[in-house]
Design an enzyme around this catalytic site. Structure first.
Site, short mmCIF file in Angstrom:
data_model
loop_
_atom_site.label_atom_id
_atom_site.label_comp_id
_atom_site.label_asym_id
_atom_site.label_seq_id
_atom_site.Cartn_x
_atom_site.Cartn_y
_atom_site.Cartn_z
N SER A 140 -3.13 -1.42 7.24
CA SER A 140 -2.77 -0.48 8.38
C SER A 140 -3.62 -0.44 9.66
O SER A 140 -4.83 -0.76 9.54
CB SER A 140 -2.51 0.91 7.53
OG SER A 140 -2.07 1.75 8.71
N TYR A 153 -4.12 8.86 3.26
CA TYR A 153 -3.52 7.73 3.54
C TYR A 153 -4.56 6.71 4.51
O TYR A 153 -4.88 5.74 3.73
CB TYR A 153 -2.44 7.85 4.40
CG TYR A 153 -1.64 6.38 4.57
CD1 TYR A 153 -1.00 5.47 3.51
CD2 TYR A 153 -1.56 6.02 5.74
CE1 TYR A 153 -0.58 4.42 4.02
CE2 TYR A 153 -1.05 4.54 6.19
CZ TYR A 153 -0.56 3.94 5.27
OH TYR A 153 0.04 2.63 5.51
O1 NJP Z 1 7.15 1.03 2.77
P1 NJP Z 1 8.70 1.19 1.83
P2 NJP Z 1 6.82 -0.21 3.71
N1 NJP Z 1 4.27 -0.80 -7.86
O2 NJP Z 1 8.55 2.58 1.31
C1 NJP Z 1 6.80 -0.62 -3.58
C2 NJP Z 1 2.24 -0.65 5.17
N2 NJP Z 1 2.21 0.15 6.18
O3 NJP Z 1 7.69 -1.38 3.67
O4 NJP Z 1 9.26 1.52 -5.77
C3 NJP Z 1 5.15 -1.48 -7.19
O5 NJP Z 1 9.62 0.66 2.73
C4 NJP Z 1 8.27 -0.12 -3.35
O6 NJP Z 1 9.06 -0.50 -4.41
P3 NJP Z 1 10.16 0.34 -5.38
C5 NJP Z 1 2.27 0.42 3.67
O7 NJP Z 1 1.04 1.19 3.59
C6 NJP Z 1 3.55 0.45 6.78
O8 NJP Z 1 6.65 0.23 5.00
O9 NJP Z 1 10.75 -0.58 -6.06
N3 NJP Z 1 5.65 -1.29 -6.20
C7 NJP Z 1 8.73 -0.71 -2.05
O10 NJP Z 1 9.31 -1.98 -2.39
C8 NJP Z 1 2.65 -0.58 2.67
O11 NJP Z 1 1.12 -0.90 2.19
C9 NJP Z 1 3.71 1.04 7.87
O12 NJP Z 1 10.96 0.91 -3.99
C10 NJP Z 1 5.48 -0.48 -5.51
C11 NJP Z 1 7.51 -0.96 -1.42
O13 NJP Z 1 6.38 -0.70 -2.28
C12 NJP Z 1 3.23 -1.88 3.29
O14 NJP Z 1 2.98 -1.45 4.50
C13 NJP Z 1 2.48 1.37 8.75
C14 NJP Z 1 4.72 0.75 -6.01
C15 NJP Z 1 7.28 0.16 -0.09
O15 NJP Z 1 8.16 0.07 0.77
C16 NJP Z 1 4.54 -1.83 2.92
O16 NJP Z 1 5.57 -0.54 3.23
C17 NJP Z 1 1.52 0.87 8.14
C18 NJP Z 1 4.03 0.41 -7.31
N4 NJP Z 1 3.41 1.56 -7.91
C19 NJP Z 1 1.16 0.09 7.03
N5 NJP Z 1 4.87 1.86 -5.14
C20 NJP Z 1 5.04 1.45 8.38
N6 NJP Z 1 6.08 1.36 7.66
O17 NJP Z 1 5.05 2.12 9.43
C21 NJP Z 1 5.69 1.35 -4.07
O18 NJP Z 1 0.34 0.90 9.01
N7 NJP Z 1 5.89 0.19 -4.25
#
Ligand code: NJP
Length: 240
Positions: A140, A153
């Site tokens: 991030s 976070y």
């Molecule tokens: O978020 P979201 P993003 N084990 O919520 C999965 C970083 N980032 O795509 O539970 C396995 O749409 C979850 O899977 P499911 C952020 O920190 C973002 O934006 O099956 N999987 C879903 O596929 C993160 O590291 C922004 O729905 C797990 C996914 O994670 C990355 O980008 C800004 C899980 C999350 O999808 C992707 O986030 C920034 C587990 N225990 C950094 N827990 C931003 N969006 O603005 C969750 O600076 N998942």
């Protein structure tokens, strides 16, 4: 360049990870996609419908060591190797420090930090043996500077940044590259949001991050890209 290479992408049920899965499949990669919900099988179905058939979907928790070792081993058993690991799974919430519960703090560290540690720990012996591999973590912009109302976070992403840098120094002699991609605001489901809301029109799109992942993964073997920082123009943030 990435054709026939094998990748693992965590958090690919939706948002950024799903976009990365599509971009990597377009490059001709064989993939294991991981998510904690059944949504991961929907991503697999959509990829299959586009003609990408060498896709293994695993429902697993990245903070659980047995789960992580399971999907890494399954990838090696199915496709023979792992060329690229993308640690993308993450959770975010924005609260004052004193309003953050211990459960929220621990959950954020378990997924965002422990998940990255376990992923790297699991693939590194294999990559060292092959003297090749690329590990990319979606960290991030708040891994380099702090923001109020997001202390827990932010702390997880500083930890990820430090961990990735140190591991990179440990493994470069084995031909393994370790880098981070540090986005600002991305229009995904992050922080219990919806993707595609009109107020997020000017934010980065998941595909923008996916392009950066493909760029990093396909860099020439002698080149390591430590970090890519991306922001939407509308986001005012400090230069570092
Ligand atoms: O978020 P979201 P993003 N084990 O919520 C999965 C970083 N980032 O795509 O539970 C396995 O749409 C979850 O899977 P499911 C952020 O920190 C973002 O934006 O099956 N999987 C879903 O596929 C993160 O590291 C922004 O729905 C797990 C996914 O994670 C990355 O980008 C800004 C899980 C999350 O999808 C992707 O986030 C920034 C587990 N225990 C950094 N827990 C931003 N969006 O603005 C969750 O600076 N998942």
């Amino acid at each position: 360049m990435l054709k026939q290479q094998v990748g693992i992408i965590t958090g690919a049920s939706r948002g950024i990870g799903k976009a990365i899965a599509f971009k990597m499949a377009e490059q001709g990669m064989k993939l294991t996609i991981v998510g904690s919900s059944q949504g991961i099988f929907e991503t697999q179905k959509e990829l299959n419908e586009k003609g990408y058939t060498e896709i293994t979907a695993v429902q697993a928790d990245v903070s659980n060591e047995a789960d992580v070792n399971g999907f890494v081993q399954k990838t090696i058993d199915t496709y023979g190797k792992v060329d690229v690991l993308v640690n993308n799974a993450g959770v975010g919430f924005f609260k004052l420090a004193e309003e953050t519960t211990l459960d929220e703090w621990q959950h954020a560290f378990n997924v965002n930090v422990q998940g990255v540690f376990l992923g790297m720990k699991s693939v590194l012996p294999h990559m060292k043996e092959r003297r090749s591999g690329t590990i990319i973590t979606i960290s991030s912009d708040v891994s380099r500077y702090t923001i109020p109302n997001g202390s827990a976070y932010t702390a997880t992403k500083y930890a990820v940044q430090g961990f990735s840098g140190a591991v990179s120094q440990e493994v470069r002699e084995y031909g393994i590259r370790v880098g981070t991609i540090n986005p600002g605001m991305v229009d995904s489901y992050f922080n219990n949001s919806e993707q595609g809301l009109p107020e997020k029109d000017d934010w980065l799109k998941p595909e923008n991050i996916a392009d950066a992942v493909v760029y990093m993964a396909s860099a020439p073997k002698h080149m390591e890209i430590d970090e890519i920082v991306l922001h939407p123009l509308v986001q005012d943030c400090p230069r570092i």
